[in-house]
Motif scaffolding. Sequence first.
Motif, PDB file in Angstrom:
ATOM      1  N   ALA A 115       0.848  -1.310   0.006  1.00 53.69           N
ATOM      2  CA  ALA A 115       0.475   0.049   0.229  1.00 53.69           C
ATOM      3  C   ALA A 115       1.416   1.552  -0.134  1.00 53.69           C
ATOM      4  CB  ALA A 115      -0.812  -0.045   1.323  1.00 53.69           C
ATOM      5  N   LEU A 116       1.822   1.631   1.032  1.00 51.41           N
ATOM      6  CA  LEU A 116       2.847   2.043   0.777  1.00 51.41           C
ATOM      7  C   LEU A 116       3.532   2.762  -0.851  1.00 51.41           C
ATOM      8  CD1 LEU A 116       4.266   1.702   4.789  1.00 51.41           C
ATOM      9  CD2 LEU A 116       2.626   3.832   3.697  1.00 51.41           C
ATOM     10  N   GLN A 117       3.253   1.877  -0.871  1.00 56.92           N
ATOM     11  CA  GLN A 117       4.400   1.332  -2.926  1.00 56.92           C
ATOM     12  C   GLN A 117       3.925   2.199  -3.505  1.00 56.92           C
ATOM     13  OE1 GLN A 117       5.997  -2.556  -3.523  1.00 56.92           O
ATOM     14  NE2 GLN A 117       5.828  -1.592  -6.399  1.00 56.92           N
ATOM     15  N   VAL A 118       2.478   1.884  -3.640  1.00 56.33           N
ATOM     16  CA  VAL A 118       1.148   2.462  -3.800  1.00 56.33           C
ATOM     17  C   VAL A 118       1.170   4.568  -4.050  1.00 56.33           C
ATOM     18  CG1 VAL A 118      -0.694   2.980  -5.132  1.00 56.33           C
ATOM     19  CG2 VAL A 118       0.191   0.888  -4.676  1.00 56.33           C
ATOM     20  N   VAL A 119       1.451   4.360  -2.907  1.00 56.37           N
ATOM     21  CA  VAL A 119       0.980   5.846  -2.077  1.00 56.37           C
ATOM     22  C   VAL A 119       2.326   6.433  -2.415  1.00 56.37           C
ATOM     23  CG1 VAL A 119       1.217   7.515   0.221  1.00 56.37           C
ATOM     24  CG2 VAL A 119      -0.387   6.005   0.243  1.00 56.37           C
ATOM     25  N   LYS A 120       3.748   5.682  -2.214  1.00 55.45           N
ATOM     26  CA  LYS A 120       4.489   6.871  -2.775  1.00 55.45           C
ATOM     27  C   LYS A 120       4.730   7.180  -4.443  1.00 55.45           C
ATOM     28  CE  LYS A 120       7.291   4.729   1.324  1.00 55.45           C
ATOM     29  NZ  LYS A 120       8.159   4.128   2.229  1.00 55.45           N
ATOM     30  N   GLN A 133      -1.181  13.864  -4.066  1.00 55.63           N
ATOM     31  CA  GLN A 133      -1.476  13.585  -3.569  1.00 55.63           C
ATOM     32  C   GLN A 133      -1.885  12.248  -2.902  1.00 55.63           C
ATOM     33  OE1 GLN A 133      -4.079  16.588  -1.231  1.00 55.63           O
ATOM     34  NE2 GLN A 133      -4.393  17.776  -3.488  1.00 55.63           N
ATOM     35  N   ALA A 134      -1.552  11.401  -1.944  1.00 55.24           N
ATOM     36  CA  ALA A 134      -2.067   9.969  -1.904  1.00 55.24           C
ATOM     37  C   ALA A 134      -2.103   9.965  -0.296  1.00 55.24           C
ATOM     38  CB  ALA A 134      -0.945   8.769  -2.282  1.00 55.24           C
ATOM     39  N   TYR A 135      -3.029   9.504   0.408  1.00 59.04           N
ATOM     40  CA  TYR A 135      -3.382   8.548   1.251  1.00 59.04           C
ATOM     41  C   TYR A 135      -3.794   7.363   1.899  1.00 59.04           C
ATOM     42  CZ  TYR A 135      -2.534  13.689   1.981  1.00 59.04           C
ATOM     43  OH  TYR A 135      -2.329  15.095   1.630  1.00 59.04           O
ATOM     44  N   LEU A 136      -3.114   6.703   3.047  1.00 55.17           N
ATOM     45  CA  LEU A 136      -3.926   5.457   3.119  1.00 55.17           C
ATOM     46  C   LEU A 136      -5.172   6.591   3.876  1.00 55.17           C
ATOM     47  CD1 LEU A 136      -1.308   3.552   5.282  1.00 55.17           C
ATOM     48  CD2 LEU A 136      -2.110   2.919   2.425  1.00 55.17           C
ATOM     49  N   VAL A 137      -6.451   5.592   3.732  1.00 55.69           N
ATOM     50  CA  VAL A 137      -8.115   6.210   3.777  1.00 55.69           C
ATOM     51  C   VAL A 137      -8.739   5.042   4.608  1.00 55.69           C
ATOM     52  CG1 VAL A 137      -7.685   8.017   2.818  1.00 55.69           C
ATOM     53  CG2 VAL A 137      -9.104   6.038   1.737  1.00 55.69           C
ATOM     54  N   GLY A 138      -9.566   5.749   5.434  1.00 50.06           N
ATOM     55  CA  GLY A 138     -10.463   4.318   5.432  1.00 50.06           C
ATOM     56  C   GLY A 138     -10.865   3.535   7.259  1.00 50.06           C
ATOM     57  N   GLY A 139     -10.734   2.580   7.038  1.00 47.98           N
ATOM     58  CA  GLY A 139     -10.722   1.431   8.623  1.00 47.98           C
ATOM     59  C   GLY A 139      -9.408   0.607   7.844  1.00 47.98           C
ATOM     60  N   CYS A 140      -8.448   0.946   6.987  1.00 48.02           N
ATOM     61  CA  CYS A 140      -7.221   0.343   7.192  1.00 48.02           C
ATOM     62  C   CYS A 140      -6.768   0.979   8.452  1.00 48.02           C
ATOM     63  CB  CYS A 140      -6.639   0.190   6.196  1.00 48.02           C
ATOM     64  SG  CYS A 140      -6.100   1.571   5.227  1.00 48.02           S
ATOM     65  N   VAL A 141      -6.681   2.537   8.165  1.00 47.79           N
ATOM     66  CA  VAL A 141      -6.002   3.502   9.332  1.00 47.79           C
ATOM     67  C   VAL A 141      -6.927   3.503  10.503  1.00 47.79           C
ATOM     68  CG1 VAL A 141      -5.858   6.176  10.056  1.00 47.79           C
ATOM     69  CG2 VAL A 141      -6.164   5.632   7.343  1.00 47.79           C
ATOM     70  N   ASP A 145      -7.474  -4.887   4.469  1.00 50.97           N
ATOM     71  CA  ASP A 145      -7.072  -4.780   3.256  1.00 50.97           C
ATOM     72  C   ASP A 145      -6.915  -3.320   3.312  1.00 50.97           C
ATOM     73  OD1 ASP A 145      -9.624  -2.995   3.326  1.00 50.97           O
ATOM     74  OD2 ASP A 145     -10.668  -5.301   2.787  1.00 50.97           O
ATOM     75  N   TYR A 146      -6.073  -2.473   2.390  1.00 53.29           N
ATOM     76  CA  TYR A 146      -6.256  -1.011   2.112  1.00 53.29           C
ATOM     77  C   TYR A 146      -6.464  -0.399   1.159  1.00 53.29           C
ATOM     78  CZ  TYR A 146      -2.189  -2.308   5.793  1.00 53.29           C
ATOM     79  OH  TYR A 146      -1.522  -2.185   7.392  1.00 53.29           O
ATOM     80  N   ASP A 147      -6.810   0.693   1.854  1.00 54.81           N
ATOM     81  CA  ASP A 147      -7.560   1.779   0.671  1.00 54.81           C
ATOM     82  C   ASP A 147      -6.583   2.740   0.622  1.00 54.81           C
ATOM     83  OD1 ASP A 147      -9.738  -0.542   0.205  1.00 54.81           O
ATOM     84  OD2 ASP A 147     -11.004   0.663   1.532  1.00 54.81           O
ATOM     85  N   ILE A 148      -6.659   3.388  -0.380  1.00 55.67           N
ATOM     86  CA  ILE A 148      -5.783   4.505  -1.061  1.00 55.67           C
ATOM     87  C   ILE A 148      -6.672   5.649  -2.069  1.00 55.67           C
ATOM     88  CG2 ILE A 148      -3.938   5.583  -2.002  1.00 55.67           C
ATOM     89  CD1 ILE A 148      -3.034   2.109  -1.503  1.00 55.67           C
ATOM     90  N   ALA A 149      -6.510   7.111  -1.424  1.00 56.04           N
ATOM     91  CA  ALA A 149      -7.107   7.934  -1.815  1.00 56.04           C
ATOM     92  C   ALA A 149      -6.374   8.979  -2.596  1.00 56.04           C
ATOM     93  CB  ALA A 149      -8.395   8.520  -0.593  1.00 56.04           C
ATOM     94  N   THR A 150      -6.310   9.499  -3.213  1.00 57.09           N
ATOM     95  CA  THR A 150      -5.673  10.305  -4.576  1.00 57.09           C
ATOM     96  C   THR A 150      -6.468  11.291  -5.089  1.00 57.09           C
ATOM     97  OG1 THR A 150      -3.688  10.438  -6.147  1.00 57.09           O
ATOM     98  CG2 THR A 150      -5.313   8.529  -6.150  1.00 57.09           C
TER      99      THR A 150
END
Length: 424
Positions: free
Chosen positions: A9-14, A22-30, A41-46
């Motif tokens: 997930a962090l690879q996608v964000v970076k 802009q990109a962040y982990l969001v929602g339930g994973c946080v 699972d990890y969701d990403i907002a961008t």
Amino acid sequence: MPDQLQQGALQVVKRLVGQGYQAYLVGGCVRDGQLGRPVKDYDIATSAKPEQVQALFERTIPTGLQHGTVTVLIGRTPYEVTTFRKEGDYEGFRRPSEVEYIDNLQEDLQRRDFTMNAMAMDQDGQLIDPFHGMDDVRAGILRCVGHAAERFSEDALRMLRCLRFASEYGLRIEDSTWQALLAGKTLLRHIAMERVRAELERMLGGRNPDLALQLLVDSGVLDHTKQELQLARIVGAKPKTELGSLPGSLLRLACLYIEMQIDSAAVEEDLRLLTFSKQQIEAVRSMVAAHEMLHSLNEQSSGDEEAGTLKRIWILTALRYGVEAMHGLRQVYRQLANSQEADVHWSQEGEAWLHALPASKLSELQVTGQLLLARLDTKPGPWLGRLLGELLEAVALGLLPNDQEALLEAAQLNYAKIRETEKR
């Protein structure tokens, strides 16, 4: 040290941030990460548009382009990447009629349902919590983002999610959120039964099904689903069973239906309306039907509660509905607060009786239909199934050994009686 799932997930964000978005982990994973819970699972907002996301990654799936979502594959692991957005008017009290892409994280977070789900985290692990979701969680409170009545009227399913989150995380529903839920629960008639089932499964299969049950009773939401459910009778019945001691949602459902004295035919219809799978329906129905058969046979025994009689009733029921159903039913009986004396006996002895069965289904008999036909020198017919059933019952009750020659001899003796009965 991030695990492999989080590393992806962090690879996608970076990658997104490195390209100027802009990109962040969001929602339930946080939320779950902050609480030290396992993250599934990890969701990403961008701020990147869907086509820009697709251009940045080699392997993507256009899973929800109409809502701005692209699934990015890192190895074999999928990550949902969704463009910051705000939503237009909602249709059918469930989905937005349109979405508008934006470049503001806080505006994206404020469209979410509850403060605990409206948090984000950047690539450096910095928490962004504009609606004080962690403060609410620490205080043991579940609160909607903004006005609860608006959140529930936008998407009525959020009312069931509210009960699920409160029970799963042991939270008290904040007063205005609870009042909005009570005022808006009639909107659940617009929600597909499949979605209702999914939330019920997760509630009853979760960490605190007893709190979930209490919230379902107190709110009365099940009286307002699109299809009328027998399960809604929990409001009047107020079951007392401690469901949390039973493993899994199916055993817990069977326990509820048995305690409410809902018959197996009605149970089957309920679960069909809720879109459970055929296998799930059969698992619950079999336990409830087995319960009915046990009590029917017990009543027919004229009050004779000797162990031998109870054992015979238990075995006959196991042959009818299967050993697996009886294993489940035994666990249910152990949890029922208002168990009858016979139920207690069955719950204590039933497991031993099941383990001692020399055969519990036709495939375990030392004879087959073909062997019987060869010994009797005749053609197959409806009588064959009946004869095999009688042999299985005799073996299970200990009246015959599970021995091929003994079974063939018994079949010869019973064959004439069965054919004579069929002629009448």
